[in-house]
Motif scaffolding. Structure first.
Motif, PDB file in Angstrom:
ATOM      1  N   SER A  60     -45.655  21.071  72.534  1.00 51.04           N
ATOM      2  CA  SER A  60     -45.637  20.821  71.092  1.00 51.04           C
ATOM      3  C   SER A  60     -44.254  21.136  70.524  1.00 51.04           C
ATOM      4  O   SER A  60     -43.566  22.039  71.010  1.00 51.04           O
ATOM      5  CB  SER A  60     -46.681  21.693  70.386  1.00 51.04           C
ATOM      6  OG  SER A  60     -47.974  21.400  70.845  1.00 51.04           O
ATOM      7  N   HIS A  61     -43.879  20.389  69.515  1.00 52.58           N
ATOM      8  CA  HIS A  61     -42.576  20.606  68.873  1.00 52.58           C
ATOM      9  C   HIS A  61     -42.640  20.156  67.431  1.00 52.58           C
ATOM     10  O   HIS A  61     -43.403  19.252  67.070  1.00 52.58           O
ATOM     11  CB  HIS A  61     -41.460  19.846  69.623  1.00 52.58           C
ATOM     12  CG  HIS A  61     -41.736  18.384  69.762  1.00 52.58           C
ATOM     13  ND1 HIS A  61     -41.372  17.471  68.803  1.00 52.58           N
ATOM     14  CD2 HIS A  61     -42.363  17.684  70.731  1.00 52.58           C
ATOM     15  CE1 HIS A  61     -41.749  16.254  69.191  1.00 52.58           C
ATOM     16  NE2 HIS A  61     -42.365  16.359  70.356  1.00 52.58           N
ATOM     17  N   GLN A 106     -40.834  11.089  66.551  1.00 50.60           N
ATOM     18  CA  GLN A 106     -39.511  11.614  66.909  1.00 50.60           C
ATOM     19  C   GLN A 106     -39.662  12.713  67.952  1.00 50.60           C
ATOM     20  O   GLN A 106     -40.570  13.528  67.830  1.00 50.60           O
ATOM     21  CB  GLN A 106     -38.801  12.160  65.678  1.00 50.60           C
ATOM     22  CG  GLN A 106     -38.474  11.121  64.641  1.00 50.60           C
ATOM     23  CD  GLN A 106     -37.431  10.123  65.108  1.00 50.60           C
ATOM     24  OE1 GLN A 106     -36.678  10.357  66.058  1.00 50.60           O
ATOM     25  NE2 GLN A 106     -37.398   8.980  64.456  1.00 50.60           N
ATOM     26  N   PRO A 107     -38.823  12.815  68.933  1.00 56.22           N
ATOM     27  CA  PRO A 107     -37.757  11.861  69.217  1.00 56.22           C
ATOM     28  C   PRO A 107     -38.329  10.522  69.690  1.00 56.22           C
ATOM     29  O   PRO A 107     -39.309  10.486  70.437  1.00 56.22           O
ATOM     30  CB  PRO A 107     -36.940  12.535  70.311  1.00 56.22           C
ATOM     31  CG  PRO A 107     -37.710  13.724  70.781  1.00 56.22           C
ATOM     32  CD  PRO A 107     -38.840  13.952  69.845  1.00 56.22           C
ATOM     33  N   ASN A 108     -37.715   9.475  69.203  1.00 62.38           N
ATOM     34  CA  ASN A 108     -38.192   8.115  69.476  1.00 62.38           C
ATOM     35  C   ASN A 108     -37.640   7.633  70.813  1.00 62.38           C
ATOM     36  O   ASN A 108     -36.646   6.914  70.862  1.00 62.38           O
ATOM     37  CB  ASN A 108     -37.784   7.184  68.346  1.00 62.38           C
ATOM     38  CG  ASN A 108     -38.271   5.769  68.571  1.00 62.38           C
ATOM     39  OD1 ASN A 108     -39.164   5.532  69.380  1.00 62.38           O
ATOM     40  ND2 ASN A 108     -37.682   4.820  67.860  1.00 62.38           N
ATOM     41  N   HIS A 148     -48.174  18.372  67.404  1.00 65.03           N
ATOM     42  CA  HIS A 148     -49.027  19.311  68.137  1.00 65.03           C
ATOM     43  C   HIS A 148     -49.701  18.613  69.304  1.00 65.03           C
ATOM     44  O   HIS A 148     -50.405  17.621  69.119  1.00 65.03           O
ATOM     45  CB  HIS A 148     -50.090  19.895  67.194  1.00 65.03           C
ATOM     46  CG  HIS A 148     -51.053  20.778  67.909  1.00 65.03           C
ATOM     47  ND1 HIS A 148     -50.719  22.046  68.357  1.00 65.03           N
ATOM     48  CD2 HIS A 148     -52.322  20.575  68.298  1.00 65.03           C
ATOM     49  CE1 HIS A 148     -51.757  22.568  68.980  1.00 65.03           C
ATOM     50  NE2 HIS A 148     -52.745  21.699  68.947  1.00 65.03           N
ATOM     51  N   PHE A 149     -49.484  19.135  70.506  1.00 61.39           N
ATOM     52  CA  PHE A 149     -50.111  18.613  71.713  1.00 61.39           C
ATOM     53  C   PHE A 149     -51.459  19.326  71.886  1.00 61.39           C
ATOM     54  O   PHE A 149     -51.502  20.547  72.010  1.00 61.39           O
ATOM     55  CB  PHE A 149     -49.243  18.856  72.944  1.00 61.39           C
ATOM     56  CG  PHE A 149     -48.127  17.873  73.104  1.00 61.39           C
ATOM     57  CD1 PHE A 149     -48.033  17.100  74.260  1.00 61.39           C
ATOM     58  CD2 PHE A 149     -47.165  17.721  72.122  1.00 61.39           C
ATOM     59  CE1 PHE A 149     -46.998  16.195  74.422  1.00 61.39           C
ATOM     60  CE2 PHE A 149     -46.138  16.814  72.273  1.00 61.39           C
ATOM     61  CZ  PHE A 149     -46.047  16.044  73.425  1.00 61.39           C
ATOM     62  N   GLU A 150     -52.498  18.553  71.910  1.00 63.36           N
ATOM     63  CA  GLU A 150     -53.843  19.102  72.015  1.00 63.36           C
ATOM     64  C   GLU A 150     -54.062  19.801  73.356  1.00 63.36           C
ATOM     65  O   GLU A 150     -53.541  19.387  74.374  1.00 63.36           O
ATOM     66  CB  GLU A 150     -54.842  17.951  71.865  1.00 63.36           C
ATOM     67  CG  GLU A 150     -56.277  18.370  71.836  1.00 63.36           C
ATOM     68  CD  GLU A 150     -57.206  17.201  71.548  1.00 63.36           C
ATOM     69  OE1 GLU A 150     -58.194  17.427  70.853  1.00 63.36           O
ATOM     70  OE2 GLU A 150     -56.942  16.084  72.030  1.00 63.36           O
ATOM     71  N   TYR A 151     -54.821  20.870  73.304  1.00 63.76           N
ATOM     72  CA  TYR A 151     -55.318  21.518  74.520  1.00 63.76           C
ATOM     73  C   TYR A 151     -56.812  21.722  74.347  1.00 63.76           C
ATOM     74  O   TYR A 151     -57.242  22.293  73.343  1.00 63.76           O
ATOM     75  CB  TYR A 151     -54.656  22.880  74.785  1.00 63.76           C
ATOM     76  CG  TYR A 151     -55.388  23.625  75.874  1.00 63.76           C
ATOM     77  CD1 TYR A 151     -55.218  23.264  77.202  1.00 63.76           C
ATOM     78  CD2 TYR A 151     -56.322  24.601  75.571  1.00 63.76           C
ATOM     79  CE1 TYR A 151     -55.945  23.891  78.213  1.00 63.76           C
ATOM     80  CE2 TYR A 151     -57.038  25.237  76.565  1.00 63.76           C
ATOM     81  CZ  TYR A 151     -56.850  24.874  77.874  1.00 63.76           C
ATOM     82  OH  TYR A 151     -57.580  25.475  78.861  1.00 63.76           O
TER      83      TYR A 151
END
Length: 125
Positions: free
Chosen positions: A115-116, A75-77, A120-123
């Motif tokens: 990220s939301h 999500q969001p899809n 989590h968006f990797e860094y």
């Protein structure tokens, strides 16, 4: 004023006039300045994003499992949000080996962590 006095006053003057640069971080000692994530360009049509998602997910080491249904980044899809996650996964995995954030012009670099919620968006430095 002699040139000798000026040489001593100039550094002092610069310290007073030049603004200090604050370090970005969360107080745990880590510096987050200069971090970059790769996300989809909002101007790219969904069909182009979908083709790039497919290609990236075929690359070994790119994590596309988290955009599947019932996973944290589903999500969001929509194609754009799924592309954000996949593009960044690819970029973080391969940037040290020369991988880029291009995807045929479908992606851009951001310094804002995308990220939301639980996604989590990797860094990787």
């Amino acid at each position: 004023m002699s040139s000798l006095s000026f040489m001593f006053l100039l550094p002092l003057l610069l310290l007073l006039v030049v603004p200090r640069i604050s370090v970005i971080g969360d107080g745990d000692g880590e510096d987050y300045a200069g971090q970059q994530w790769c996300v989809a360009d909002v101007q790219t049509p969904d069909d182009e994003l979908q083709a790039s998602i497919k290609w990236a997910c075929e690359q070994q080491g790119v994590d596309c499992s988290l955009i599947q249904e019932n996973q944290p980044c589903y999500q969001p899809n929509n194609v754009k949000d799924h592309a954000d996650f996949v593009f960044n996964s690819y970029f973080q995995k391969f940037k040290k080996q020369g991988g880029d954030c291009y995807f045929n012009g479908a992606a851009i670099i951001t310094e804002l962590d995308p990220s939301h919620d639980n996604c989590h968006f990797e860094y990787l430095p």
